[in-house]
Structures are given as C-alpha cells and as structure tokens.
Design a protein around this motif. Sequence first.
Motif, PDB file in Angstrom:
ATOM      1  N   ARG A   1     -51.425 -29.179  33.564  1.00 35.69           N
ATOM      2  CA  ARG A   1     -50.962 -29.685  34.861  1.00 35.69           C
ATOM      3  C   ARG A   1     -51.786 -30.905  35.245  1.00 35.69           C
ATOM      4  NH1 ARG A   1     -49.318 -24.343  38.401  1.00 35.69           N
ATOM      5  NH2 ARG A   1     -49.612 -22.873  36.684  1.00 35.69           N
TER       6      ARG A   1
ATOM      7  N   ASP B   1     -51.463 -24.825  29.367  1.00 38.08           N
ATOM      8  CA  ASP B   1     -51.036 -25.257  30.703  1.00 38.08           C
ATOM      9  C   ASP B   1     -51.682 -26.608  30.977  1.00 38.08           C
ATOM     10  OD1 ASP B   1     -51.252 -25.651  33.622  1.00 38.08           O
ATOM     11  OD2 ASP B   1     -50.481 -23.610  33.808  1.00 38.08           O
TER      12      ASP B   1
ATOM     13  N   ARG C   1     -56.286 -27.564  37.934  1.00 34.72           N
ATOM     14  CA  ARG C   1     -56.876 -26.234  37.782  1.00 34.72           C
ATOM     15  C   ARG C   1     -56.626 -25.308  38.975  1.00 34.72           C
ATOM     16  NH1 ARG C   1     -60.550 -24.272  34.233  1.00 34.72           N
ATOM     17  NH2 ARG C   1     -61.022 -26.366  33.481  1.00 34.72           N
TER      18      ARG C   1
ATOM     19  N   TYR D   1     -53.281 -23.864  38.521  1.00 36.07           N
ATOM     20  CA  TYR D   1     -53.320 -22.968  37.358  1.00 36.07           C
ATOM     21  C   TYR D   1     -53.908 -21.619  37.744  1.00 36.07           C
ATOM     22  CZ  TYR D   1     -55.383 -20.881  33.147  1.00 36.07           C
ATOM     23  OH  TYR D   1     -55.779 -20.002  32.168  1.00 36.07           O
TER      24      TYR D   1
ATOM     25  N   HIS E   1     -50.092 -18.846  36.515  1.00 32.73           N
ATOM     26  CA  HIS E   1     -49.716 -19.503  35.267  1.00 32.73           C
ATOM     27  C   HIS E   1     -49.009 -18.502  34.367  1.00 32.73           C
ATOM     28  CE1 HIS E   1     -53.105 -17.399  33.326  1.00 32.73           C
ATOM     29  NE2 HIS E   1     -53.818 -17.757  34.374  1.00 32.73           N
TER      30      HIS E   1
ATOM     31  N   ASP F   1     -46.136 -27.994  31.723  1.00 31.14           N
ATOM     32  CA  ASP F   1     -46.771 -28.427  32.957  1.00 31.14           C
ATOM     33  C   ASP F   1     -45.870 -28.018  34.109  1.00 31.14           C
ATOM     34  OD1 ASP F   1     -44.743 -30.413  33.242  1.00 31.14           O
ATOM     35  OD2 ASP F   1     -45.924 -31.874  32.135  1.00 31.14           O
TER      36      ASP F   1
ATOM     37  N   TYR G   1     -55.863 -23.284  30.395  1.00 28.86           N
ATOM     38  CA  TYR G   1     -55.784 -24.552  31.114  1.00 28.86           C
ATOM     39  C   TYR G   1     -56.362 -25.681  30.269  1.00 28.86           C
ATOM     40  CZ  TYR G   1     -56.499 -28.234  34.516  1.00 28.86           C
ATOM     41  OH  TYR G   1     -56.482 -29.449  35.166  1.00 28.86           O
TER      42      TYR G   1
ATOM     43  N   THR H   1     -58.216 -17.104  35.281  1.00 29.54           N
ATOM     44  CA  THR H   1     -58.368 -17.965  34.119  1.00 29.54           C
ATOM     45  C   THR H   1     -58.312 -17.172  32.831  1.00 29.54           C
ATOM     46  OG1 THR H   1     -59.726 -19.752  33.192  1.00 29.54           O
ATOM     47  CG2 THR H   1     -60.891 -17.811  34.010  1.00 29.54           C
TER      48      THR H   1
END
Length: 282
Positions: free
Chosen positions: A26, A24, A35, A38, A42, A93, A48, A136
Amino acid sequence: MSLLITPDALADLIAGSAPVRILDVRWRLDRPDGRPEYLAGHIPGAVYVDLGRELAAHGEPTDGRHPLPSATQLGQAARRWGIDDGDTVVIYDDFTSFAASRAWWVLADAGLPDVRILDGALAGWVASGRPLEEGTVVPEPGAVTLGRGFLPRLSIDDAARLPDSGVLLDVRAAERYRGDSEPLDPRAGHVPGAVNAPTTGNVDADGRFLEPEALRERFEQFGVGDDRPVGVYCGSGITAAHSALALTLAGFAPQLYAGSWSQWSNHPDRPVALGSEPGGRP
C-alpha cells in the motif's frame, strides 16, 4: 502463467498445499506509508512491503525520485518477506494496483517465475466477501535467490532515442503531460516525441484490468504495434510499471524507463516538449 489472479483463485491457493506468499504494497503519493491501513486490516497471511524503502533506492535527484533497488537491497527485502525459490507470489494494494505493479515488475525483473497481481486490488477481495485480519505478519525468513535484468528497460539515453524508431508512452495525467502543471518535479512537460496514454485507462470502474483484447486495441490507438519497440514512463517509475503490465497482458514487450520524468526533468540539458502533441513546443 497468468499475471493476474482473482480473489477466488487466491483463496484456493491459500487453502491448498502449494507455497504462496502474499505481499501487501500500500502506497500513494499522498500517503506513502501504508502500514497503518495494513495493520487495521489485510488479507490473511499478507506481509507488508514498504515501497519507498524496499522497492526503491535513494540516489541523487538526477537518478529520479524512485530509482530501482539494487539486487542486494531487493534480495534482503524478499527474504524478509519470507519468499523461497519456487513460491508463488501474489501482490495487491488498495489503489487500482499501481503500487502492486511496481512490485510485480521489480520481482519479475529479478527472475521470480510466478508473480501475480490480485486483479481488483484489496477492494476486490473485500467485495468477494472474504475476511481481513488485523496486526502484522512476520514470516520465517526466506532463502530466495534473485537476479536482475530479466525484463527490458530503458536508460535516459534510450528513452531519448526511442521515438525515432518506436513508441514512447507517457502514462501521466494529461495536464502533467501537457505541462499545464507540475506539482512534484523541477520542470513541466514531456519527453519530446512521447505519446500520452494515461495509466487510468488500463482498468475498468472496479479497478480490474481490461481484457487483453481491449488493452491491445487501446495501445494500438497510440501507435503501439508488434513491429515497433515500445517504452513507457511516468513521474517516477511507479505507475509506468502498471502500464508495462497492461502492455504485457496485451501481448507486447514493453521497456520500462524507470527514471521517468523525475529523472529527465532534473537534467537541464534534456529538452522538454509542451502541449498536447508528442513534439510539442520547446
């Protein structure tokens, strides 16, 4: 090997037994830290990636705003992402695949053989009705071995010479190419001889890349052909990777000028062209 993957095909990969690592990435100029978004949601299993810290180095202004990362820096990051040799890597993204394309170029240049962009970005995944997860993802460290220099690139001197024998595409917005405004870099304008081909023309209204035939027709209108080398640059080497991918899909072999305008404009000895024509006015 396809450079793009659909949400359906990605879902099949996730459900299958072949190793796949989802990244990911972004990042936007107005929101470099992706973040928080995310963490809020996600694609399941995605790790990330911090573009500014992991996909770019930090040098002098004369190096540009986003120099390419060193092999050591990239290798450490890729192992943190959990990548092993032989993995399929899928990148996305949330903004028309601009940042994802930077990750694609860097990893393909490092020698990873199977790196793909999620066509349509995160919006395409959501539109397909598939879920997101919060929080996460911290994978087991990978053991991937990376190299460097698998894709062609241009130095600042190469970029200066290319219009004499080939086509140098400036993929920034038209107003920045013309020099009407320059919100980020010390001088406005473009590399003399460069042709303006804004990156936004590579995709459709849903953020999916145009079909290869349509991309080829588009780039041919800017003078790109099989018998001439083609290079590409943008502001700092991020969206140029998007056009490098589009050119590759169209069957060309683009060379990336990673320093881009942010490097060129920081060298006072380099000439600047203004206006809508490649040669412009000094």
